[in-house]
Design a protein around this motif. Structure first.
Motif, PDB file in Angstrom:
ATOM      1  N   GLU A  26       9.530 -21.325  37.748  1.00 38.54           N
ATOM      2  CA  GLU A  26       9.423 -22.267  36.634  1.00 38.54           C
ATOM      3  C   GLU A  26       8.424 -21.730  35.597  1.00 38.54           C
ATOM      4  N   SER A  27       8.488 -22.316  34.407  1.00 40.58           N
ATOM      5  CA  SER A  27       7.486 -21.950  33.400  1.00 40.58           C
ATOM      6  C   SER A  27       6.107 -22.408  33.875  1.00 40.58           C
ATOM      7  N   TYR A  43       3.618 -19.490  27.714  1.00 40.41           N
ATOM      8  CA  TYR A  43       4.371 -18.237  27.738  1.00 40.41           C
ATOM      9  C   TYR A  43       3.483 -17.154  27.132  1.00 40.41           C
ATOM     10  N   THR A  44       3.847 -15.902  27.349  1.00 40.15           N
ATOM     11  CA  THR A  44       3.107 -14.809  26.735  1.00 40.15           C
ATOM     12  C   THR A  44       4.084 -13.750  26.228  1.00 40.15           C
ATOM     13  N   ILE A  45       3.590 -12.927  25.314  1.00 38.34           N
ATOM     14  CA  ILE A  45       4.280 -11.712  24.895  1.00 38.34           C
ATOM     15  C   ILE A  45       3.297 -10.576  25.163  1.00 38.34           C
ATOM     16  N   PRO A  46       3.450  -9.879  26.299  1.00 32.68           N
ATOM     17  CA  PRO A  46       2.528  -8.796  26.634  1.00 32.68           C
ATOM     18  C   PRO A  46       2.686  -7.602  25.698  1.00 32.68           C
ATOM     19  N   GLY A  47       1.580  -6.916  25.480  1.00 29.15           N
ATOM     20  CA  GLY A  47       1.581  -5.672  24.722  1.00 29.15           C
ATOM     21  C   GLY A  47       0.506  -4.756  25.272  1.00 29.15           C
ATOM     22  N   LYS A  48       0.575  -3.488  24.954  1.00 30.21           N
ATOM     23  CA  LYS A  48      -0.439  -2.543  25.447  1.00 30.21           C
ATOM     24  C   LYS A  48      -1.827  -2.892  24.928  1.00 30.21           C
ATOM     25  N   ILE A  99      -0.343 -15.292  23.258  1.00 28.05           N
ATOM     26  CA  ILE A  99      -0.263 -16.449  24.143  1.00 28.05           C
ATOM     27  C   ILE A  99       0.450 -17.552  23.362  1.00 28.05           C
ATOM     28  N   ILE A 100       1.420 -18.203  24.002  1.00 23.50           N
ATOM     29  CA  ILE A 100       2.231 -19.235  23.355  1.00 23.50           C
ATOM     30  C   ILE A 100       2.053 -20.549  24.103  1.00 23.50           C
ATOM     31  N   ILE A 101       1.695 -21.593  23.397  1.00 16.82           N
ATOM     32  CA  ILE A 101       1.653 -22.942  23.959  1.00 16.82           C
ATOM     33  C   ILE A 101       2.892 -23.661  23.445  1.00 16.82           C
TER      34      ILE A 101
END
Length: 181
Positions: free
Chosen positions: A83-84, A108-113, A118-120
């Motif tokens: 689940e989220s 949620y997240t958007i990973p990067g190097k 970070i997304i709420i």
């Protein structure tokens, strides 16, 4: 706030999370009694008089290349397994300068190097049913090199009566961000 009111608030938050999970069909229908490959976890911290709780699935590294491979750079990730990831706040807070009202949200997240977003979001869901139109806000933070951790986890560091650092830690990466009350 007296002890009875505080206890009532905590019970109410637990019931709210339970109702949210039930009403959105968020809980996985398993059909068996086998343990999950990525077990659920919950971590909670009181900051001042505000309760902050994360509920999430804890995937394992299992000899895999995690960031950039299993979890691609530049793509939205549910930030855990199954689940989220749910974030419950008992009172209004500020996360990295963004105001958030008391309630239940997904993270949620958007990973990067070199940076992570970070997304709420307001939608709790199974897996990757992310809906960008439900985003409340996004912010970026810098990932840090860390000691190896087999299972992903959230924890709190530097807790005071006014703020705390939340840390997402998995493999050799940790991603900190600040919550203020």
């Amino acid at each position: 706030m007296d002890l009875l009111k505080k206890l009532s608030l905590k019970v109410g938050l637990i019931l709210l999370l339970g109702l949210t999970i039930t009403s959105t069909n968020w809980a996985q229908e398993r059909g068996n009694e086998e343990p999950r490959t990525s077990p659920n976890a919950t971590v909670s911290q009181t900051i001042g008089t505000t309760d902050i709780t994360f509920t999430y699935g804890r995937p394992a590294v299992n000899n895999r290349e995690i960031f950039g491979e299993l979890v691609p750079y530049g793509d939205v990730w549910r930030t855990g397994a199954n689940e989220s990831t749910a974030l419950v706040v008992s009172k209004d807070v500020t996360i990295e300068g963004n105001k958030l009202k008391a309630g239940t949200y997904s993270l949620y997240t958007i990973p990067g190097k070199d940076k992570w977003t970070i997304i709420i979001n307001t939608k709790l869901s199974w897996g990757t049913q992310y809906n960008k139109s439900k985003d409340l806000f996004r912010f970026t933070v810098e990932p840090q090199k860390a000691d190896y951790r087999e299972r992903m986890m959230f924890y709190f560091e530097e807790v005071t009566n006014k703020k705390a650092t939340v840390v997402l830690h998995w493999d050799e990466t940790k991603v900190p961000f600040t919550i203020k009350v």
